[in-house]
Design a protein around this motif. Sequence first.
Motif: not given
Length: 158
Positions: A94, A103, A120, A123
Motif C-alpha cells: 500500500c 493497495c 499492507n 496485500a
Amino acid sequence: MKILSAVFAMTLMIELQHTFAYVINESKQGITCWTCPDKGSNSECNDWAPDRQCPDSKTVCQTVHRFSESTGQSAKVNKQCVLPTECTYNHVGCRSENGVKICVSCCNTPYCNKEAPHNNDTAINLSVTVLQPSSATYASFHCPVMIFVLSATALLFT
C-alpha cells in the motif's frame, strides 16, 4: 560395469528431464481471475466480473484497491490479468497519494483475487503465492544441475 553405470545414469537423466518438463508445462496452463475496470467496491467488481480465462502470457491476477484514508470508503477497485513481472515485491503493498490509499495484491491460482487488500498485511498475505519462488521456476533452474550432479556421481563411483 562402467558401461552399465553410464547407461543407468543416462536413463535416469532422461527420466528426470521428462518428469520436470511435465511439471514446468503444467504450470503454464491458463488462469482465470476476477476482472473489472474501476468499480466502486469489491463486491460490485466481483458481481460485474465476466468469467473469462486470462491470455496465456498473463498468469497473475492483480487487484488494485483505492480508498479514502480518512473514512476507509472504497473509491475504485480494479482487477485484471497481468504479466508476472507486474507483480513483484516492488508492486505489492500500500501507498498513499493525496488522501487516497492504494493497495495492490497479486496471486496466481484460479479466482484467487476475490478479496481486495485494505492494508499492507492483507496485500502481502493475498500475494504470498506470487512473492515466493514457484516450484516450476525451481525445477527449470535446478533440474539440469541436479541431473548433471547425479550423472557425474554415478560415473565417479563405478
